[in-house]
Design a protein around this motif. Structure first.
Motif, PDB file in Angstrom:
ATOM      1  N   CYS A  46      -3.573 -10.677   9.255  1.00 56.87           N
ATOM      2  CA  CYS A  46      -3.743  -9.367   8.593  1.00 56.87           C
ATOM      3  C   CYS A  46      -2.851  -8.293   9.205  1.00 56.87           C
ATOM      4  O   CYS A  46      -2.664  -7.234   8.588  1.00 56.87           O
ATOM      5  CB  CYS A  46      -5.204  -8.937   8.636  1.00 56.87           C
ATOM      6  SG  CYS A  46      -6.238  -9.870   7.490  1.00 56.87           S
ATOM      7  N   GLU A  47      -2.299  -8.534  10.376  1.00 60.48           N
ATOM      8  CA  GLU A  47      -1.380  -7.562  10.980  1.00 60.48           C
ATOM      9  C   GLU A  47      -0.125  -7.390  10.136  1.00 60.48           C
ATOM     10  O   GLU A  47       0.560  -6.387  10.250  1.00 60.48           O
ATOM     11  CB  GLU A  47      -1.013  -7.985  12.401  1.00 60.48           C
ATOM     12  CG  GLU A  47      -2.170  -7.876  13.373  1.00 60.48           C
ATOM     13  CD  GLU A  47      -1.845  -8.435  14.747  1.00 60.48           C
ATOM     14  OE1 GLU A  47      -0.707  -8.935  14.947  1.00 60.48           O
ATOM     15  OE2 GLU A  47      -2.729  -8.376  15.611  1.00 60.48           O
ATOM     16  N   GLN A  48       0.164  -8.356   9.277  1.00 57.71           N
ATOM     17  CA  GLN A  48       1.345  -8.308   8.417  1.00 57.71           C
ATOM     18  C   GLN A  48       1.053  -7.681   7.061  1.00 57.71           C
ATOM     19  O   GLN A  48       1.916  -7.645   6.196  1.00 57.71           O
ATOM     20  CB  GLN A  48       1.898  -9.728   8.215  1.00 57.71           C
ATOM     21  CG  GLN A  48       2.210 -10.462   9.498  1.00 57.71           C
ATOM     22  CD  GLN A  48       3.191  -9.714  10.367  1.00 57.71           C
ATOM     23  OE1 GLN A  48       4.208  -9.232   9.896  1.00 57.71           O
ATOM     24  NE2 GLN A  48       2.890  -9.599  11.643  1.00 57.71           N
ATOM     25  N   LEU A  49      -0.178  -7.196   6.865  1.00 58.27           N
ATOM     26  CA  LEU A  49      -0.594  -6.640   5.582  1.00 58.27           C
ATOM     27  C   LEU A  49      -1.007  -5.180   5.730  1.00 58.27           C
ATOM     28  O   LEU A  49      -1.551  -4.788   6.764  1.00 58.27           O
ATOM     29  CB  LEU A  49      -1.791  -7.424   5.027  1.00 58.27           C
ATOM     30  CG  LEU A  49      -1.632  -8.927   4.868  1.00 58.27           C
ATOM     31  CD1 LEU A  49      -2.949  -9.560   4.457  1.00 58.27           C
ATOM     32  CD2 LEU A  49      -0.541  -9.249   3.860  1.00 58.27           C
ATOM     33  N   SER A  50      -0.745  -4.404   4.700  1.00 49.79           N
ATOM     34  CA  SER A  50      -1.265  -3.036   4.639  1.00 49.79           C
ATOM     35  C   SER A  50      -1.515  -2.694   3.174  1.00 49.79           C
ATOM     36  O   SER A  50      -0.766  -3.095   2.286  1.00 49.79           O
ATOM     37  CB  SER A  50      -0.308  -2.040   5.293  1.00 49.79           C
ATOM     38  OG  SER A  50       0.975  -2.153   4.756  1.00 49.79           O
ATOM     39  N   LEU A  51      -2.604  -1.958   2.955  1.00 41.71           N
ATOM     40  CA  LEU A  51      -2.998  -1.591   1.600  1.00 41.71           C
ATOM     41  C   LEU A  51      -2.764  -0.105   1.403  1.00 41.71           C
ATOM     42  O   LEU A  51      -3.340   0.729   2.110  1.00 41.71           O
ATOM     43  CB  LEU A  51      -4.474  -1.909   1.349  1.00 41.71           C
ATOM     44  CG  LEU A  51      -4.979  -1.580  -0.052  1.00 41.71           C
ATOM     45  CD1 LEU A  51      -4.363  -2.539  -1.080  1.00 41.71           C
ATOM     46  CD2 LEU A  51      -6.494  -1.632  -0.116  1.00 41.71           C
ATOM     47  N   TYR A  52      -1.910   0.221   0.443  1.00 44.01           N
ATOM     48  CA  TYR A  52      -1.684   1.608   0.044  1.00 44.01           C
ATOM     49  C   TYR A  52      -2.720   1.916  -1.026  1.00 44.01           C
ATOM     50  O   TYR A  52      -2.833   1.182  -2.007  1.00 44.01           O
ATOM     51  CB  TYR A  52      -0.266   1.785  -0.491  1.00 44.01           C
ATOM     52  CG  TYR A  52       0.775   1.672   0.590  1.00 44.01           C
ATOM     53  CD1 TYR A  52       1.278   2.810   1.208  1.00 44.01           C
ATOM     54  CD2 TYR A  52       1.250   0.433   1.010  1.00 44.01           C
ATOM     55  CE1 TYR A  52       2.227   2.721   2.213  1.00 44.01           C
ATOM     56  CE2 TYR A  52       2.189   0.330   2.014  1.00 44.01           C
ATOM     57  CZ  TYR A  52       2.678   1.479   2.611  1.00 44.01           C
ATOM     58  OH  TYR A  52       3.605   1.384   3.610  1.00 44.01           O
ATOM     59  N   GLN A  53      -3.490   2.998  -0.827  1.00 48.08           N
ATOM     60  CA  GLN A  53      -4.632   3.246  -1.696  1.00 48.08           C
ATOM     61  C   GLN A  53      -5.036   4.707  -1.681  1.00 48.08           C
ATOM     62  O   GLN A  53      -4.558   5.483  -0.876  1.00 48.08           O
ATOM     63  CB  GLN A  53      -5.795   2.359  -1.242  1.00 48.08           C
ATOM     64  CG  GLN A  53      -6.089   2.405   0.254  1.00 48.08           C
ATOM     65  CD  GLN A  53      -7.162   3.400   0.632  1.00 48.08           C
ATOM     66  OE1 GLN A  53      -8.135   3.539  -0.089  1.00 48.08           O
ATOM     67  NE2 GLN A  53      -7.009   4.098   1.732  1.00 48.08           N
ATOM     68  N   PHE A  54      -5.923   5.055  -2.636  1.00 43.76           N
ATOM     69  CA  PHE A  54      -6.626   6.339  -2.672  1.00 43.76           C
ATOM     70  C   PHE A  54      -8.089   6.030  -2.379  1.00 43.76           C
ATOM     71  O   PHE A  54      -8.606   4.997  -2.812  1.00 43.76           O
ATOM     72  CB  PHE A  54      -6.580   6.994  -4.058  1.00 43.76           C
ATOM     73  CG  PHE A  54      -5.237   7.460  -4.532  1.00 43.76           C
ATOM     74  CD1 PHE A  54      -4.141   7.531  -3.709  1.00 43.76           C
ATOM     75  CD2 PHE A  54      -5.085   7.857  -5.847  1.00 43.76           C
ATOM     76  CE1 PHE A  54      -2.914   7.969  -4.179  1.00 43.76           C
ATOM     77  CE2 PHE A  54      -3.879   8.302  -6.333  1.00 43.76           C
ATOM     78  CZ  PHE A  54      -2.779   8.354  -5.490  1.00 43.76           C
ATOM     79  N   ARG A  55      -8.764   6.925  -1.735  1.00 42.61           N
ATOM     80  CA  ARG A  55     -10.165   6.690  -1.389  1.00 42.61           C
ATOM     81  C   ARG A  55     -11.053   6.588  -2.619  1.00 42.61           C
ATOM     82  O   ARG A  55     -11.996   5.797  -2.657  1.00 42.61           O
ATOM     83  CB  ARG A  55     -10.655   7.818  -0.484  1.00 42.61           C
ATOM     84  CG  ARG A  55     -12.046   7.601   0.010  1.00 42.61           C
ATOM     85  CD  ARG A  55     -12.402   8.570   1.085  1.00 42.61           C
ATOM     86  NE  ARG A  55     -13.759   8.296   1.531  1.00 42.61           N
ATOM     87  CZ  ARG A  55     -14.558   9.189   2.020  1.00 42.61           C
ATOM     88  NH1 ARG A  55     -14.148  10.429   2.160  1.00 42.61           N
ATOM     89  NH2 ARG A  55     -15.764   8.868   2.395  1.00 42.61           N
ATOM     90  N   THR A  56     -10.781   7.372  -3.661  1.00 43.80           N
ATOM     91  CA  THR A  56     -11.668   7.407  -4.819  1.00 43.80           C
ATOM     92  C   THR A  56     -11.153   6.621  -6.020  1.00 43.80           C
ATOM     93  O   THR A  56     -11.760   6.684  -7.088  1.00 43.80           O
ATOM     94  CB  THR A  56     -11.928   8.867  -5.240  1.00 43.80           C
ATOM     95  OG1 THR A  56     -10.687   9.506  -5.509  1.00 43.80           O
ATOM     96  CG2 THR A  56     -12.689   9.620  -4.168  1.00 43.80           C
ATOM     97  N   ILE A  74      -7.424  -5.236   7.287  1.00 44.12           N
ATOM     98  CA  ILE A  74      -6.123  -4.818   6.762  1.00 44.12           C
ATOM     99  C   ILE A  74      -5.994  -3.308   6.920  1.00 44.12           C
ATOM    100  O   ILE A  74      -6.919  -2.560   6.617  1.00 44.12           O
ATOM    101  CB  ILE A  74      -5.975  -5.230   5.284  1.00 44.12           C
ATOM    102  CG1 ILE A  74      -6.002  -6.760   5.171  1.00 44.12           C
ATOM    103  CG2 ILE A  74      -4.694  -4.661   4.684  1.00 44.12           C
ATOM    104  CD1 ILE A  74      -6.012  -7.277   3.746  1.00 44.12           C
ATOM    105  N   GLU A  75      -4.837  -2.872   7.394  1.00 41.87           N
ATOM    106  CA  GLU A  75      -4.589  -1.441   7.573  1.00 41.87           C
ATOM    107  C   GLU A  75      -4.587  -0.735   6.223  1.00 41.87           C
ATOM    108  O   GLU A  75      -3.955  -1.183   5.276  1.00 41.87           O
ATOM    109  CB  GLU A  75      -3.236  -1.234   8.257  1.00 41.87           C
ATOM    110  CG  GLU A  75      -2.871   0.213   8.438  1.00 41.87           C
ATOM    111  CD  GLU A  75      -1.477   0.415   8.999  1.00 41.87           C
ATOM    112  OE1 GLU A  75      -1.103   1.580   9.181  1.00 41.87           O
ATOM    113  OE2 GLU A  75      -0.759  -0.574   9.245  1.00 41.87           O
ATOM    114  N   LEU A  76      -5.309   0.383   6.150  1.00 44.22           N
ATOM    115  CA  LEU A  76      -5.361   1.194   4.936  1.00 44.22           C
ATOM    116  C   LEU A  76      -4.449   2.398   5.100  1.00 44.22           C
ATOM    117  O   LEU A  76      -4.482   3.065   6.135  1.00 44.22           O
ATOM    118  CB  LEU A  76      -6.789   1.676   4.665  1.00 44.22           C
ATOM    119  CG  LEU A  76      -7.834   0.589   4.446  1.00 44.22           C
ATOM    120  CD1 LEU A  76      -9.209   1.212   4.276  1.00 44.22           C
ATOM    121  CD2 LEU A  76      -7.486  -0.268   3.248  1.00 44.22           C
TER     122      LEU A  76
END
Length: 134
Positions: A46-56, A74-76
């Motif tokens: 999971c260190e190779q993954l990151s999720l770009y997102q909005f909280r809502t 996974i990093e958010l």
């Protein structure tokens, strides 16, 4: 008319934001458990993954629920409140659309995966244990 539409959708977001936050907090599924060694391997992957997102964002909530169920750290990256994350998403993925999973390959290239169902399918295929327990 454009201004009216903008304020209409802004109002809808303000009304629905608390609902989405509550759904995210109280609607999480039970996480699976893995043996410590297997979880350590998952954590490293999971260190190779990151999720770009909005909280809502409801689609982001759907992906975060799957991450929680699979016990994935996974990093958010919040592209709504973090300009650096927003710019990184635009520069790397080509557009500011969430959710987006950034997958860093061993060759140094990053794959940008959009669409919540595609992200969930990828996470399930890669991290779903064969004998999961809740």
């Amino acid at each position: 008319m454009k201004i009216v539409m903008r304020y209409f959708f802004k109002t809808v977001r303000l009304v629905l934001a608390p609902v989405m936050i509550a759904r995210d907090r109280f609607g999480r599924p039970e996480p699976i458990t893995r043996p410590p060694q297997a979880q350590a391997e998952v954590d490293r992957a999971c260190e190779q993954l990151s999720l770009y997102q909005f909280r809502t964002c409801p689609f982001c909530v759907k992906v975060r629920h799957e991450m929680h169920r699979l016990a994935l750290p996974i990093e958010l990256r919040d592209t709504q409140h973090d300009d650096a994350a927003r710019q990184a998403l635009k520069a790397g993925g080509g557009r500011v659309k969430v959710p987006c999973l950034a997958i860093e390959g061993e060759n140094g290239q990053t794959e940008w995966m959009y669409e919540s169902d595609a992200i969930k399918g990828y996470l399930q295929k890669r991290f779903e244990p064969e004998t999961a327990t809740a």
